[in-house]
Write a protein that holds these residues in place. Sequence first.
Motif, PDB file in Angstrom:
ATOM      1  N   MET A 144     -10.280  -3.124  -4.573  1.00 23.73           N
ATOM      2  CA  MET A 144      -9.251  -3.633  -5.230  1.00 23.73           C
ATOM      3  C   MET A 144      -7.898  -2.083  -4.766  1.00 23.73           C
ATOM      4  O   MET A 144      -7.425  -2.152  -5.693  1.00 23.73           O
ATOM      5  CB  MET A 144      -8.747  -4.234  -6.155  1.00 23.73           C
ATOM      6  N   HIS A 145      -8.285  -1.338  -5.540  1.00 22.54           N
ATOM      7  CA  HIS A 145      -7.554   0.271  -5.152  1.00 22.54           C
ATOM      8  C   HIS A 145      -8.356   0.933  -4.315  1.00 22.54           C
ATOM      9  O   HIS A 145      -9.356   2.021  -4.966  1.00 22.54           O
ATOM     10  CB  HIS A 145      -7.684   0.747  -6.330  1.00 22.54           C
ATOM     11  N   ALA A 146      -8.190   0.955  -2.648  1.00 22.16           N
ATOM     12  CA  ALA A 146      -8.784   1.861  -1.992  1.00 22.16           C
ATOM     13  C   ALA A 146      -7.950   3.039  -1.260  1.00 22.16           C
ATOM     14  O   ALA A 146      -6.494   2.488  -1.388  1.00 22.16           O
ATOM     15  CB  ALA A 146      -9.480   1.159  -1.172  1.00 22.16           C
ATOM     16  N   HIS A 147      -7.879   3.665  -0.530  1.00 22.82           N
ATOM     17  CA  HIS A 147      -7.231   4.579   0.151  1.00 22.82           C
ATOM     18  C   HIS A 147      -8.213   5.035   1.390  1.00 22.82           C
ATOM     19  O   HIS A 147      -8.802   5.467   1.300  1.00 22.82           O
ATOM     20  CB  HIS A 147      -6.673   6.088  -0.330  1.00 22.82           C
ATOM     21  N   VAL A 148      -7.744   3.773   2.372  1.00 23.40           N
ATOM     22  CA  VAL A 148      -8.656   4.613   3.201  1.00 23.40           C
ATOM     23  C   VAL A 148      -8.129   5.754   4.446  1.00 23.40           C
ATOM     24  O   VAL A 148      -7.329   5.360   4.655  1.00 23.40           O
ATOM     25  CB  VAL A 148      -8.778   2.788   4.507  1.00 23.40           C
ATOM     26  N   THR A 186     -11.970   1.655  -7.113  1.00 20.78           N
ATOM     27  CA  THR A 186     -12.445   2.801  -7.653  1.00 20.78           C
ATOM     28  C   THR A 186     -11.340   4.496  -7.345  1.00 20.78           C
ATOM     29  O   THR A 186     -11.869   5.582  -7.766  1.00 20.78           O
ATOM     30  CB  THR A 186     -13.530   3.441  -6.480  1.00 20.78           C
ATOM     31  N   ASP A 187     -10.487   3.770  -6.197  1.00 20.91           N
ATOM     32  CA  ASP A 187      -9.421   4.905  -5.794  1.00 20.91           C
ATOM     33  C   ASP A 187     -10.058   6.066  -5.047  1.00 20.91           C
ATOM     34  O   ASP A 187     -11.182   5.632  -4.308  1.00 20.91           O
ATOM     35  CB  ASP A 187      -8.987   5.345  -6.945  1.00 20.91           C
ATOM     36  N   ILE A 188      -9.955   6.822  -5.268  1.00 22.69           N
ATOM     37  CA  ILE A 188     -10.343   7.967  -4.348  1.00 22.69           C
ATOM     38  C   ILE A 188     -11.877   8.889  -5.066  1.00 22.69           C
ATOM     39  O   ILE A 188     -11.778   9.756  -6.347  1.00 22.69           O
ATOM     40  CB  ILE A 188      -9.876   9.521  -3.171  1.00 22.69           C
ATOM     41  N   SER A 205      -1.999   0.099 -11.748  1.00 21.56           N
ATOM     42  CA  SER A 205      -3.384   0.420 -11.473  1.00 21.56           C
ATOM     43  C   SER A 205      -3.351   1.591 -12.493  1.00 21.56           C
ATOM     44  O   SER A 205      -2.464   2.180 -12.786  1.00 21.56           O
ATOM     45  CB  SER A 205      -2.624   1.602 -10.286  1.00 21.56           C
ATOM     46  N   HIS A 206      -4.565   1.749 -12.900  1.00 17.87           N
ATOM     47  CA  HIS A 206      -5.078   3.173 -14.034  1.00 17.87           C
ATOM     48  C   HIS A 206      -4.765   3.082 -15.162  1.00 17.87           C
ATOM     49  O   HIS A 206      -3.772   2.509 -15.641  1.00 17.87           O
ATOM     50  CB  HIS A 206      -4.447   4.253 -13.487  1.00 17.87           C
ATOM     51  N   VAL A 207      -5.680   3.056 -16.006  1.00 17.67           N
ATOM     52  CA  VAL A 207      -6.088   2.198 -17.810  1.00 17.67           C
ATOM     53  C   VAL A 207      -5.187   3.378 -18.331  1.00 17.67           C
ATOM     54  O   VAL A 207      -4.424   3.086 -18.984  1.00 17.67           O
ATOM     55  CB  VAL A 207      -7.550   1.590 -17.508  1.00 17.67           C
ATOM     56  N   VAL A 250       4.193  -4.099  -2.862  1.00 17.09           N
ATOM     57  CA  VAL A 250       5.008  -3.441  -3.118  1.00 17.09           C
ATOM     58  C   VAL A 250       4.228  -2.381  -4.394  1.00 17.09           C
ATOM     59  O   VAL A 250       3.838  -2.848  -5.334  1.00 17.09           O
ATOM     60  CB  VAL A 250       6.301  -3.378  -3.325  1.00 17.09           C
ATOM     61  N   LYS A 251       3.731  -1.140  -3.895  1.00 21.44           N
ATOM     62  CA  LYS A 251       2.926  -0.104  -4.605  1.00 21.44           C
ATOM     63  C   LYS A 251       4.007   1.146  -5.397  1.00 21.44           C
ATOM     64  O   LYS A 251       4.656   1.812  -4.210  1.00 21.44           O
ATOM     65  CB  LYS A 251       1.982  -0.138  -4.089  1.00 21.44           C
ATOM     66  N   LEU A 252       4.507   0.613  -6.095  1.00 26.29           N
ATOM     67  CA  LEU A 252       5.511   1.739  -6.464  1.00 26.29           C
ATOM     68  C   LEU A 252       5.200   2.859  -7.319  1.00 26.29           C
ATOM     69  O   LEU A 252       3.190   2.863  -7.765  1.00 26.29           O
ATOM     70  CB  LEU A 252       6.741   1.035  -8.342  1.00 26.29           C
TER      71      LEU A 252
HETATM   72 ZN   LIG Z   1      -4.678   5.617  -6.175  1.00 22.19          ZN
END
Ligand SMILES: [Zn+2]
Length: 353
Positions: free
Chosen positions: A1-5, A258-260, A136-138, A89-91
């Motif tokens: 639920m938090h990727a950057h392909v 997991t993000d990058i 996103s991000h605690v 939309v991701k701000l």
């Molecule tokens: Zn990210």
Amino acid sequence: MHAHVQQVEQGAAYLAAGVTTVRDLGNILEFVTGIRDTLDAGKGLGPRILVSGIVDGDGPRALGTVRIKQREDIAPVLDRLKRAGCLEVKLYSSVAPSLVRPIAEAAHRRGMRVVGHVPEGMSVLEAIAAGYDGVSHVQFLFDPLFAPGEAGKMSREARARRIADADVAAPPLAQVVRAFAAKKVMLDDTLALYELMNHTAEENARREPGLAKLPRELRGLFDGSSPAQAELDGAIFSKYLAIVGALHRAGVPIVAGTDISVPGHSLHRELELYVQAGFSPMAAIQAATSVPARVMGLQAQVGTVEPGKRADLVLVAGDPIADIRNIRKVTTVVARGRMYDPAALWRIAEFTP
Ligand SMILES: [Zn+2]
């Protein structure tokens, strides 16, 4: 639920780890929609991609090329994202706080959710009041520990100490937990990423076995915390785990992202960390399956193993309810009804299987 392909090889690595769908939370729009459409046409190797369109505002640290700098920009930008098939939309951090509410209203009218960073100059409580559906991000949840403008004037050490000493059961953090729970705002905490950032390289090697399997090009990306800062950074990370546990107990939808970080492997680490935070192993697994499916409105297609749903399945050699670490022992992945051998997929991405 938090990727950057960011690379097409990541598709094979995600599938190898058992990740059959990713939410891309910010990319070059034409790049990621091109990969998404290629995969949907059955021509590539990778998970289904749900695209969130990243939008930033103005300023020296603004990111990407899709910008909303004034009210007049809102409709054309959101229409463009909608046409590209963005579900959200991701701000990002440089959006003007005064534009968040009108953006959220315009997005909701178009059937899109609003998620992302809490813009600078805004607190997470204000972002939720202005219409955020997900954060996103605690780390953003700890901003209310500081008066407006205060954190910028403090030393890194003093800022870190304030977070490390915070009580998640007392105001203002207890109010943050209540605000998430009252509106069922989703959090993709990215705990696995923070763990890598907040611990030394030696400690990370112990905690994340996937680091030893990276292709040569990705090694050395996670040097982590310096030994001098490691103790304080570790104390901050403990507070991150504590608030994620408190949010889960309060019924807040927590989703694994997991993000990058270490492609594929960090998803497994994220679930291990949820168990450390107090989730049952089943609840940890649900944070990567049924909860995201429900949040994204896909519960009729994915998220549970049932007749009539998409054949997206992961088989592991061991019982993850008995020990969540068994989630790493992926033996077979089925995605879009096709069966894959994880070892072969890892080799395609030049990881050690
Ligand atoms: Zn990210």
